[in-house]
Write an enzyme that holds these catalytic residues in place. Structure first.
Site, PDB file in Angstrom:
ATOM      1  N   TYR A  77       0.817  -1.215   0.000  1.00  0.00           N
ATOM      2  CA  TYR A  77       0.000   0.000   0.000  1.00  0.00           C
ATOM      3  C   TYR A  77       0.857   1.275   0.000  1.00  0.00           C
ATOM      4  O   TYR A  77       0.342   2.375  -0.171  1.00  0.00           O
ATOM      5  CB  TYR A  77      -0.943   0.032   1.211  1.00  0.00           C
ATOM      6  CG  TYR A  77      -2.034  -1.032   1.173  1.00  0.00           C
ATOM      7  CD1 TYR A  77      -2.383  -1.653  -0.021  1.00  0.00           C
ATOM      8  CD2 TYR A  77      -2.707  -1.403   2.324  1.00  0.00           C
ATOM      9  CE1 TYR A  77      -3.367  -2.618  -0.058  1.00  0.00           C
ATOM     10  CE2 TYR A  77      -3.701  -2.372   2.288  1.00  0.00           C
ATOM     11  CZ  TYR A  77      -4.022  -2.981   1.098  1.00  0.00           C
ATOM     12  OH  TYR A  77      -5.007  -3.942   1.056  1.00  0.00           O
ATOM     13  N   ASP A 105      -2.279 -18.013   1.699  1.00  0.00           N
ATOM     14  CA  ASP A 105      -3.472 -18.594   1.071  1.00  0.00           C
ATOM     15  C   ASP A 105      -3.939 -19.818   1.860  1.00  0.00           C
ATOM     16  O   ASP A 105      -5.133 -20.007   2.093  1.00  0.00           O
ATOM     17  CB  ASP A 105      -3.229 -18.927  -0.407  1.00  0.00           C
ATOM     18  CG  ASP A 105      -1.930 -19.673  -0.676  1.00  0.00           C
ATOM     19  OD1 ASP A 105      -1.092 -19.759   0.242  1.00  0.00           O
ATOM     20  OD2 ASP A 105      -1.762 -20.183  -1.788  1.00  0.00           O
ATOM     21  N   ASP A 164      -4.973  -7.257   5.755  1.00  0.00           N
ATOM     22  CA  ASP A 164      -6.222  -6.581   5.403  1.00  0.00           C
ATOM     23  C   ASP A 164      -7.280  -7.630   5.051  1.00  0.00           C
ATOM     24  O   ASP A 164      -8.419  -7.612   5.551  1.00  0.00           O
ATOM     25  CB  ASP A 164      -5.933  -5.669   4.192  1.00  0.00           C
ATOM     26  CG  ASP A 164      -7.012  -4.638   3.962  1.00  0.00           C
ATOM     27  OD1 ASP A 164      -7.985  -4.610   4.731  1.00  0.00           O
ATOM     28  OD2 ASP A 164      -6.887  -3.860   3.001  1.00  0.00           O
TER      29      ASP A 164
END
Ligand code: NAD
Length: 368
Positions: A142, A225, A249
């Site tokens: 980000y 994952d 997030d």
């Protein structure tokens, strides 16, 4: 001695509605003579843009840096969707996080027993769940450069960069290990070391900090994952999860669903200690400004109230008072008090935002 200072930035949408209930609790603590805060308020997000043409003024930023803790509601809304990226409401929040250097974002996902049947997962999978996701908050994809939309040949290319330094990884790892020592002494670190160099470095540094400074804490590593799958399959295998900004997030929003409603999830964002020993800190619900229910009295204030409880615990070392708030929340839920987001398919009559706040205060009063 001066009272500890709190800066309240209620923000946009349901932010001010849920924050009103926190203010009632602050007033209650004051009236009981338990703890009094010097409370001041300011603007952040769209409301600041409307008033000042910027989502966060320098003056409010300076006050946030001085405050013992900042409480934030939520920012954003459709009214601001077309604004230039540089003045979007979210930029105000990102600036606060960046300039306060709030690198460690604690997101607990706790399933209150009374709500176990409201989760999208089976009761036995979520009942008693109590985990914390520690998300790195000030670096990673980000913030990394280069970023932007560029023209290459005859087409556009969108670029964001995942970048982590050793020291950025080390400090968030330390905060996860410290937290684990206060809980079940167990940390799972998540990245994608199989396909990302930043993930390889993440894994190495977390392991080094563990081996040198926290060998007593049980550390495991998992690809993010797989972590997402495991969180759905059997979340109770985890206690503290530490991960980067992007994966954190996503994983923490997923953990939100484990507990039944986004309206239940608090968060704390912590930085380095200030001169008075308190960490720089910002507390906020995980949810956004919920434009679909703004002004309807439907917002669940519990995420914001539990964020304030985290402030009591992490900024002001008032663990017993934080527990008092948390137990009051547990009690009202056990008594069947529900805002609309917590109603099951069988329906019932939901209480308003204000009624939920009042019920929590009544339960706190009864606990004296
Ligand atoms: P959202 O969290 O605002 O809402 C998602 C859904 O959850 C909505 O249906 C909403 O009604 C519901 N919800 C959220 N909080 C609730 C509460 N306390 N009680 C009951 N129901 C609740 O996410 P979104 O719709 O994706 O975003 C809306 C706006 O909020 C956007 O402008 C977005 O950028 C912004 N946003 C801000 C933050 C923040 O301030 N930290 C976080 C996420 C989104």
């Amino acid at each position: 001695m001066a009272n500890p200072s709190l800066l309240i930035l209620a923000g946009d949408g349901i932010g001010p509605e849920v924050m009103d209930e926190v203010k009632k609790i602050i007033t209650w603590f004051d009236a009981q003579g338990i703890v009094s805060f010097d409370v001041s308020e300011g603007l952040v997000g769209g409301c600041s843009y409307d008033a000042h043409g910027t989502p966060l003024t320098d003056e409010t930023m300076a006050r946030a840096l001085e405050a013992d803790a900042v409480l934030l509601g939520a920012v954003g809304g459709p009214k601001y969707d077309k604004l230039d990226f540089s003045v979007k409401p979210e930029r105000g929040l990102l600036r606060l996080r960046k300039e306060m250097d709030l690198f460690s974002n604690l997101r607990p996902a706790q399933c209150f027993d009374a709500l176990a049947d409201f989760s999208s997962l089976k009761r036995e999978v979520v009942a008693g769940l109590d985990i914390v996701i520690v998300r790195e908050l000030t670096s990673g994809v980000y913030f990394g450069e280069p970023r932007g939309i560029f023209v290459e040949g005859n087409e556009r290319v969108g670029i964001n960069t995942q970048r982590y330094t050793e020291s950025e990884i080390a400090r968030v790892a330390r905060s996860a290990f410290e937290l684990a020592r206060k809980r079940s002494n167990k940390v799972c670190s998540m990245e994608k070391a199989n396909v990302m160099e930043s993930g390889i470095l993440w894994r190495e540094v977390v392991q080094e900090i563990h081996d040198k400074e926290y060998p007593d804490v049980a550390l495991t590593h998992m690809y993010a994952d797989n972590g997402a799958m495991q969180l759905c399959r059997w979340p109770k295998q985890f206690d503290v999860i530490v991960t980067d900004n992007l994966f954190g997030d996503i994983l923490s929003d997923m953990a939100a669903m484990l507990t039944g409603s986004l309206g239940m999830l608090p968060s704390a964002s912590l930085g380095l200690p200030m001169e008075n020993g308190r960490p720089k800190a910002l507390y906020e619900p995980v949810h956004g400004s919920a434009p679909d229910i703004t002004g309807m009295g439907k917002a669940n204030p519990i995420a914001c109230i539990l964020s304030f409880a985290m402030a009591l615990r992490y900024s002001f070392s008032l663990g017993d008072e934080a527990s008092r708030v948390e137990k009051a929340v547990e009690k009202v839920l056990a008594d069947g008090v529900r805002t609309a987001d917590l109603m099951g398919p069988e329906g019932g009559s939901p209480v308003s935002t204000g009624q939920m706040g009042d019920a929590i205060i009544a339960a706190m009063q009864a606990s004296l």
